[in-house]
Design a protein around this motif. Structure first.
Motif, mmCIF file in Angstrom:
data_model
loop_
_atom_site.group_PDB
_atom_site.id
_atom_site.type_symbol
_atom_site.label_atom_id
_atom_site.label_comp_id
_atom_site.label_asym_id
_atom_site.label_seq_id
_atom_site.Cartn_x
_atom_site.Cartn_y
_atom_site.Cartn_z
ATOM 1 N N VAL A 1 151.454 73.788 3.019
ATOM 2 C CA VAL A 1 151.147 74.960 3.846
ATOM 3 C C VAL A 1 149.688 75.373 3.668
ATOM 4 O O VAL A 1 148.987 75.667 4.636
ATOM 5 C CB VAL A 1 152.104 76.115 3.494
ATOM 6 C CG1 VAL A 1 151.694 77.372 4.239
ATOM 7 C CG2 VAL A 1 153.525 75.741 3.861
ATOM 8 N N SER A 2 149.200 75.378 2.404
ATOM 9 C CA SER A 2 147.802 75.744 2.160
ATOM 10 C C SER A 2 146.864 74.820 2.911
ATOM 11 O O SER A 2 145.896 75.275 3.522
ATOM 12 C CB SER A 2 147.483 75.656 0.666
ATOM 13 O OG SER A 2 148.315 76.499 -0.056
ATOM 14 N N LEU B 1 144.799 76.289 11.040
ATOM 15 C CA LEU B 1 145.978 76.223 11.895
ATOM 16 C C LEU B 1 145.889 77.322 12.957
ATOM 17 O O LEU B 1 145.480 78.440 12.671
ATOM 18 C CB LEU B 1 147.234 76.427 11.039
ATOM 19 C CG LEU B 1 148.557 76.297 11.772
ATOM 20 C CD1 LEU B 1 148.792 74.866 12.199
ATOM 21 C CD2 LEU B 1 149.696 76.752 10.875
ATOM 22 N N ASP B 2 146.281 76.957 14.156
ATOM 23 C CA ASP B 2 146.265 77.908 15.257
ATOM 24 C C ASP B 2 147.131 79.128 14.933
ATOM 25 O O ASP B 2 148.182 78.998 14.317
ATOM 26 C CB ASP B 2 146.796 77.206 16.506
ATOM 27 C CG ASP B 2 146.365 77.906 17.764
ATOM 28 O OD1 ASP B 2 146.804 79.062 17.961
ATOM 29 O OD2 ASP B 2 145.606 77.297 18.535
ATOM 30 N N GLU B 3 146.684 80.304 15.388
ATOM 31 C CA GLU B 3 147.419 81.531 15.060
ATOM 32 C C GLU B 3 148.769 81.628 15.759
ATOM 33 O O GLU B 3 149.580 82.478 15.433
ATOM 34 C CB GLU B 3 146.561 82.757 15.408
ATOM 35 C CG GLU B 3 145.506 83.032 14.365
ATOM 36 C CD GLU B 3 144.645 84.231 14.736
ATOM 37 O OE1 GLU B 3 144.969 84.880 15.749
ATOM 38 O OE2 GLU B 3 143.672 84.487 14.016
ATOM 39 N N ARG B 4 148.990 80.762 16.748
ATOM 40 C CA ARG B 4 150.281 80.810 17.441
ATOM 41 C C ARG B 4 151.421 80.329 16.535
ATOM 42 O O ARG B 4 152.577 80.541 16.826
ATOM 43 C CB ARG B 4 150.232 79.907 18.691
ATOM 44 C CG ARG B 4 149.428 80.515 19.815
ATOM 45 C CD ARG B 4 149.255 79.527 20.930
ATOM 46 N NE ARG B 4 148.501 78.363 20.474
ATOM 47 C CZ ARG B 4 148.028 77.426 21.290
ATOM 48 N NH1 ARG B 4 148.261 77.508 22.574
ATOM 49 N NH2 ARG B 4 147.342 76.412 20.826
ATOM 50 N N ILE C 1 154.725 71.478 15.197
ATOM 51 C CA ILE C 1 153.544 72.022 15.871
ATOM 52 C C ILE C 1 153.295 71.294 17.187
ATOM 53 O O ILE C 1 153.130 71.924 18.235
ATOM 54 C CB ILE C 1 152.304 71.915 14.946
ATOM 55 C CG1 ILE C 1 152.449 72.887 13.783
ATOM 56 C CG2 ILE C 1 151.035 72.183 15.717
ATOM 57 C CD1 ILE C 1 151.442 72.684 12.683
ATOM 58 N N SER C 2 153.330 69.966 17.148
ATOM 59 C CA SER C 2 152.934 69.260 18.369
ATOM 60 C C SER C 2 154.000 69.324 19.461
ATOM 61 O O SER C 2 153.688 69.124 20.622
ATOM 62 C CB SER C 2 152.542 67.814 18.054
ATOM 63 O OG SER C 2 153.439 67.222 17.165
ATOM 64 N N ASN D 1 155.689 72.088 20.075
ATOM 65 C CA ASN D 1 155.761 73.460 20.572
ATOM 66 C C ASN D 1 154.349 73.983 20.817
ATOM 67 O O ASN D 1 153.846 74.803 20.055
ATOM 68 C CB ASN D 1 156.498 74.335 19.563
ATOM 69 C CG ASN D 1 157.931 73.883 19.382
ATOM 70 O OD1 ASN D 1 158.734 73.986 20.284
ATOM 71 N ND2 ASN D 1 158.232 73.343 18.220
ATOM 72 N N PRO D 2 153.721 73.479 21.862
ATOM 73 C CA PRO D 2 152.312 73.855 22.094
ATOM 74 C C PRO D 2 152.132 75.344 22.356
ATOM 75 O O PRO D 2 151.023 75.858 22.215
ATOM 76 C CB PRO D 2 151.914 73.011 23.315
ATOM 77 C CG PRO D 2 153.200 72.580 23.932
ATOM 78 C CD PRO D 2 154.215 72.525 22.859
ATOM 79 N N ASP D 3 153.213 76.044 22.700
ATOM 80 C CA ASP D 3 153.071 77.481 22.933
ATOM 81 C C ASP D 3 153.256 78.283 21.663
ATOM 82 O O ASP D 3 153.307 79.515 21.694
ATOM 83 C CB ASP D 3 154.102 77.938 23.977
ATOM 84 C CG ASP D 3 153.934 77.168 25.269
ATOM 85 O OD1 ASP D 3 152.782 76.760 25.540
ATOM 86 O OD2 ASP D 3 154.927 76.944 25.972
ATOM 87 N N GLY D 4 153.393 77.615 20.550
ATOM 88 C CA GLY D 4 153.517 78.318 19.279
ATOM 89 C C GLY D 4 154.969 78.497 18.876
ATOM 90 O O GLY D 4 155.881 78.466 19.695
ATOM 91 N N CYS D 5 155.189 78.644 17.568
ATOM 92 C CA CYS D 5 156.540 78.875 17.066
ATOM 93 C C CYS D 5 156.453 79.315 15.611
ATOM 94 O O CYS D 5 155.383 79.342 15.021
ATOM 95 C CB CYS D 5 157.387 77.597 17.166
ATOM 96 S SG CYS D 5 156.760 76.262 16.143
#
Lengths: 237, 464
Positions: free
Chosen positions: B320-321, B328-331, B364-365, B367-371
């Motif tokens: 995670v770090s 990492l994108d904030e989404r 991540i890849s 769910n491009p709209d974030g999750c």
């Protein structure tokens, strides 16, 4: 940095295009004393004759492999050596480093990475006459001097304990990035550091008391919940 | 060994059943073939009785009914009626040599056996004794005398006989059975060894020599096949390693010159963007090539594992770090849930790190709209520990779950557009397998994906 650019660099690779490309990048960076060889025999001859200051070696060569070439070179020279190989398996990497190579880059590589690593090696080897000093950096109106393990404030100076010092070094090396509690514990207490999380917390609190204006609301040494800590520095030298 | 005893038991049981059936069959045969004659015509007793009833005195004269007379005729028998005084009062078809008068001694004599060699049978008539005589040598007359004690114990004796028969059958079948089993046992052991994949070399003597030869040749064939398979796997793995090696040099040039062009200030922005695209695609190819190599090594079990005890919580925080440190994108929101800090597995640190990174990258890849992504460590019993990566994203349709962990281009796998190059999850599944664990996927469309990495637990520093 410019002092490094007159160092002699030897490139050994059996692919002429790769040799050309690396030479081109090095010249672009300002290196001008560059030698190239396509096999071990030539590489050894150049090493003996020209005494290069650093070498970039391929592992697979038409007349033997880079590992044995490294051993031959080591018999008469201590120059830093960087492996550049298409063989990326851990065994090769460990073998190369174990034989005394200074770095190991796996193809394909980005030229920037190669140049940075080469500089790092040269700096480490040829800047050694300068006394190695630990960094000194500013946090707000305080200065953290890791070399003498003190924190200088506007009025007074507090010293850091050995553990606090070790923690700060680790955090500074990774400034702006999260360092996990596990990595910090390992840096301070070694491999078998399971169970030191609470002790680490105590040390971090003491460090905050020394470097933060308001230790309850830290702005430099931040807690990343569930993961670890992060050191934010304003400026560093 | 168990199998041998089962075979013996079956054999003995079958033998006894067969013996009993044979006995029954014989009894039936005895009754129907040997004693059948007995019932062909009415017995002499029945005939004499019929004649006695058919003989009446009418107006001082004896008259025989027509049926009785007919009966006499068909049996070629004769009949006479003796008065209580021993005189013949009536007779029919009486041979001339038969006397006309008898005393008590004569009656006592012939009543048991023969009258002048004629087998005779008697019946009591209201006017005396009716005697029926058959032609000479048609009937044998025997007298049987039994002790009542003996008669009474007859059923028990019969039972005893039966029991003796059963015991004999048992003995014989066990003897024969053990002999056969002795011959079969090596064969059974050989077949068991075959199923374990061991080399089998049986003695080819004895009654089952053709079978042992077959087993030996099967074993030889299996060993040869295994070696061929192994050689093929190795060749395939080497082939992939060779290709991925050879790709690296041209890729170095592509990436090197593309990134140089990218930094050329005299080029137009568009041209530099094109160079950047070439460089990025080169990097993608680079990761594909190294993934391909790793997956092929895992697939053919060529990857040596550097095992050590790894705490799952340390791994979780590290992964995670690194994701957060690399911007990492904030989404995407990541949370960690650790039930027990000391949960650990024995594994290859680099491979496990890779597996968990792949699982997160997968979430991540896709769910491009974030999750939201959650990492969790759990114990599953005392012998397994779980590392769970779950998201609340789009998920994978249940029927495709098995599909996404098989290798792309493998037979039966549908090529999907959802995956970047399709090696992420198959690689995780193979890493888990290499650790004697497994990857379990659970998902419902629109409810997210839950990936469970199940790994054998390591006995680890509980003393601290």
């Amino acid at each position: 940095m410019d002092a490094m650019k007159n160092k002699k660099i030897l490139i050994v690779d059996d692919e002429p295009e790769i040799r050309e490309m690396i030479e081109r990048f090095l010249r672009k960076e300002g290196f001008f004393r560059i030698y190239a060889a396509g096999n071990s025999v030539n590489a050894l001859a150049i090493s003996k004759l020209e005494k290069p200051d650093a070498a970039i070696l391929d592992v697979m060569l038409p007349d033997g492999d880079g590992f044995s070439l490294l051993s031959s070179i080591r018999s008469f020279s201590d120059m830093p050596i960087l492996f550049l190989s298409a063989r990326g398996e851990d065994e090769d990497r460990l073998l190369g480093l174990g034989l005394g190579a200074d770095d190991y880059i796996v193809k394909p590589f980005l030229p920037r990475e190669l140049i940075l690593r080469l500089f790092a090696i040269l700096k480490r080897v040829y800047a050694a006459n300068v006394v190695e000093r630990l960094p000194v950096f500013r946090l707000g109106n305080k200065t953290v001097d890791l070399d003498s393990a003190v924190v200088r404030g506007t009025s007074r100076e507090v010293s850091l304990t050995a553990k606090e010092h070790a923690i700060l070094i680790k955090l500074y090396e990774n400034q702006g990035r999260i360092v996990t509690t596990d990595a910090l514990c390992e840096a301070v207490w070694g491999d078998e550091s399971f169970g030191y999380e609470n002790t680490l917390m105590v040390h971090v609190r003491r460090i905050r008391e020394k470097i933060e204006d308001d230790p309850s609301n830290p702005v430099f040494l931040l807690t990343v919940r569930g993961l670890g800590y992060k050191l934010l520095t304003q400026e560093s030298n | 060994m168990d199998g041998v005893i089962r075979i013996l038991r079956r054999f003995v049981g079958t033998t006894i059943l067969v013996s009993l059936l044979l006995l029954l069959f014989n009894l039936v045969l005895l009754g129907s073939l040997i004693f059948k004659e007995h019932h062909k015509s009415p017995s002499p007793e029945a005939v004499v009785q019929q004649i006695a009833y058919g003989l009446d005195q009418r107006h001082g004269k004896y008259v025989l009914t027509h049926e009785a007379a007919q009966q006499l005729k068909t049996n070629r028998a004769w009949a006479m009626l003796l008065s209580p005084g021993g005189k013949v009062q009536w007779s029919e078809r009486l041979p001339s040599e038969i006397p006309k008068s008898y005393d008590v001694t004569d009656v006592a004599k012939f009543s048991r056996y023969y009258l002048m060699d004629y087998p005779v049978f008697m019946w009591e008539h209201t006017d005396g004794l009716l005697v029926l005589g058959y032609p000479k040598s048609t009937y044998g007359k025997y007298q049987f005398d039994f002790l009542t004690e003996w008669l009474r114990s007859l059923p028990i004796r019969a039972l005893l006989l039966l029991a003796c028969n059963v015991a004999l059958a048992l003995l014989v079948s066990v003897l024969i059975g053990t002999r056969v089993i002795k011959g079969i046992r090596p064969l059974i052991q050989g077949i068991h060894a075959l199923s374990n994949g061991d080399t089998v070399q049986l003695d080819t003597k004895g009654i089952f020599n053709d079978l042992s030869q077959s087993i030996n040749s099967t074993s030889r064939m299996l060993q040869e096949k295994n070696e061929a398979l192994k050689a093929r796997d190795e060749a395939r793995s080497n082939w992939i390693a060779g290709i991925s090696h050879d790709i690296r040099t041209p890729l170095s040039m592509i990436m090197g010159y593309a990134s140089e062009l990218e930094e050329q200030p005299e080029l137009s922005t568009e041209q530099r963007q094109h160079a950047a695209i070439i460089r990025r695609q080169g990097e993608r190819l680079r990761s594909l090539v190294s993934d391909l190599n790793l997956v092929s090594m895992l697939e053919y079990e060529m990857q040596p594992l550097k095992l050590k005890t790894i705490r799952l919580s340390v791994l979780a925080r590290q992964v995670v770090s690194d994701f957060l440190n690399n911007g990492l994108d904030e989404r995407y929101q990541i949370s960690i849930h650790i039930t027990d800090e000391s949960l650990s597995v024995r594994g290859d640190e680099r491979l496990l790190y890779r597996a968990i990174t792949n699982l997160m990258q997968n979430s991540i890849s896709h769910n491009p709209d974030g999750c939201k992504i959650e990492l969790k460590t759990e114990a599953a019993g005392s012998s397994f520990n779980l590392f769970v990566v779950s998201d609340n994203g789009k998920g994978i349709p249940r029927e495709r779950l098995a599909d996404v962990i098989s290798l792309p281009y493998a037979s039966g796998r549908i090529r999907s557009d959802l995956q970047s190059h399709g090696l992420g999850l198959p690689m995780v599944a193979r890493i888990a397998k290499a650790h004697q664990g497994e990857l379990i996927l659970a998902s419902d469309s629109e409810k997210g994906l839950k990936a469970v990495l199940k790994m054998p637990a390591s006995l680890y520093l509980n003393e601290q």
